[in-house]
Enzyme design. Structure first.
Site, mmCIF file in Angstrom:
data_model
loop_
_atom_site.group_PDB
_atom_site.id
_atom_site.type_symbol
_atom_site.label_atom_id
_atom_site.label_comp_id
_atom_site.label_asym_id
_atom_site.label_seq_id
_atom_site.Cartn_x
_atom_site.Cartn_y
_atom_site.Cartn_z
ATOM 1 N N LEU A 9 13.343 85.379 55.196
ATOM 2 C CA LEU A 9 12.072 85.052 55.971
ATOM 3 C C LEU A 9 12.708 84.646 57.583
ATOM 4 O O LEU A 9 13.371 83.530 57.696
ATOM 5 C CB LEU A 9 10.877 84.445 55.591
ATOM 6 C CG LEU A 9 9.765 83.930 56.511
ATOM 7 C CD1 LEU A 9 9.171 85.004 56.953
ATOM 8 C CD2 LEU A 9 8.926 83.009 55.689
ATOM 9 N N HIS A 10 12.389 85.183 58.676
ATOM 10 C CA HIS A 10 12.810 84.932 59.836
ATOM 11 C C HIS A 10 12.224 85.394 61.080
ATOM 12 O O HIS A 10 11.313 86.715 60.644
ATOM 13 C CB HIS A 10 14.422 85.016 60.088
ATOM 14 C CG HIS A 10 14.480 86.837 60.063
ATOM 15 N ND1 HIS A 10 14.673 87.606 59.128
ATOM 16 C CD2 HIS A 10 14.944 87.451 61.356
ATOM 17 C CE1 HIS A 10 14.921 88.616 59.368
ATOM 18 N NE2 HIS A 10 15.175 88.777 60.677
ATOM 19 N N PHE A 11 12.191 84.857 62.190
ATOM 20 C CA PHE A 11 11.690 85.397 63.538
ATOM 21 C C PHE A 11 12.916 85.523 64.463
ATOM 22 O O PHE A 11 13.883 84.828 64.525
ATOM 23 C CB PHE A 11 10.610 84.430 64.259
ATOM 24 C CG PHE A 11 9.467 84.328 63.343
ATOM 25 C CD1 PHE A 11 8.317 84.979 63.312
ATOM 26 C CD2 PHE A 11 9.389 83.078 62.188
ATOM 27 C CE1 PHE A 11 7.110 84.850 62.600
ATOM 28 C CE2 PHE A 11 8.178 82.917 61.614
ATOM 29 C CZ PHE A 11 7.151 83.682 61.818
#
Length: 361
Positions: free
Chosen positions: A201-203
């Site tokens: 999970l990352h932006f």
């Protein structure tokens, strides 16, 4: 007081609601940096000087395409050639795999700081960071940067969450943009099967010194919490920040959770922009969700990948011999190919309206 306290090789950037920048200068006004901007940029610049990145950005060329969308094309061949090979993605719900690359394996030099929320009046946190960073949100450099200041915001690093949005993660994305005073600081998310490269999970967050049409693109209200993008090549939904960002995060999560349950690939983009209704000269935070046709396997070698930046009008071009000739009409065709068909989008829209109209009932 400085906004972070040094802990071993790392830093903690702490913030609270008082640190949010509600109004940023317009594009025609001089840039004013917030404390968050100054800290992120100083640490990013130092990482560049220290050779943490795979390449510098002095090779990037920028061209604004003729047309009403004012698309921002940037030639960045080195990113295509030197970036880490994207992972093979076969499912929107593909589980996290600890045996392949994830962000617990990065070099410590890539960590800029831990992003930690505090309550108003609470002192900056002191003491040792937990060994596994179980609940820590970290900001790391993207070693193959798209643009200046390109970082990855990784929620709850040690929990090793797959690339599936959570309500807390969406709220973190909104908070991160609110900490910046720069009109071109944006944050984006690619789901699996929507050009995510790493299933952790990352932006993506970065600065772009050019306005995007998406900041003002027309929308129409379809229910009390949601808008539909109009006059745009890719069908999608728009949201805007009201008085309560936690409410906005909850609303958006209801939609993305539905996307995941129904195996609908999607991209999320958050930017400053004009209000979606009422006084459209008023500034707000705009968020866009694009349900889209899925992409399986690793990323392609086309002119550009139709991921979140591209859907928002920022086009990192991979092929040099086409950079000077590509037109808005060509880009519109490429973007429209990623869009759900009108029939499929209308089915999704009806479900979104049903979900959001039930809010508070």
């Amino acid at each position: 007081m400085r906004q972070y306290s040094k802990m071993s090789a790392f830093a903690v950037y702490s913030y609270c609601d008082d640190d949010y920048i509600k109004l940023v200068p317009s594009w025609s006004q001089p840039r004013v940096l917030s404390k968050f901007d100054s800290e992120l940029r100083a640490r990013w610049d130092q990482a560049m000087q220290d050779g943490v990145f795979k390449y510098t950005l002095d090779h990037i060329r920028t061209r604004i395409l003729d047309g009403p969308l004012s698309l921002v094309a940037q030639l960045n061949v080195k990113r295509a050639l030197e970036r880490r090979k994207p992972q093979e993605i076969s499912s929107l719900c593909q589980p996290f795999n600890p045996k392949i690359f994830n962000f617990t394996r990065i070099s410590q030099r890539e960590i800029l700081f831990v992003l930690k929320r505090r309550e108003i009046g609470e002192e900056d946190p002191l003491g040792e960071l937990r060994k596994r960073y179980q609940d820590e949100n970290i900001v790391i450099v993207n070693v193959s940067p798209l643009e200046y200041g390109n970082v990855l915001v990784v929620p709850s690093l040690g929990k090793c969450l797959p690339q599936i949005l959570t309500e807390d993660a969406i709220n973190l994305a909104l908070e991160t943009v609110l900490l910046s005073a720069h009109p071109g600081f944006r944050i984006g998310f690619n789901s699996l099967c929507a050009f995510a490269s790493v299933n952790h999970l990352h932006f993506h967050a970065y600065y772009l010194e050019h306005p995007l049409y998406i900041e003002k693109t027309p929308v129409k209200k379809i229910c009390r919490h949601c808008y539909e993008i109009t006059e745009y090549p890719t069908r999608g939904f728009g949201f805007q920040l009201g008085e309560n960002k936690l409410e906005l995060a909850r609303i958006m999560y209801k939609v993305t959770d539905y996307f995941v349950r129904e195996n609908i690939a999607h991209n999320l983009f958050v930017t400053r922009g004009s209000a979606m209704e009422g006084d459209t000269t008023r500034q707000t935070l705009r968020a866009f969700l694009w349900p889209r046709r899925p992409v399986f396997g690793a990323k392609s070698e086309d002119l550009f990948n139709t991921a979140v930046c591209e859907l928002a009008g920022h086009l990192p071009i991979k092929v040099g011999d086409q950079f000077d000739t590509i037109t808005e009409a060509q880009v519109r065709n490429i973007l429209s190919e990623a869009s759900l068909s009108a029939v499929d989008f209308d089915k999704v829209k009806l479900k979104v309206i049903e979900l959001l109209e039930s809010e508070g009932q």
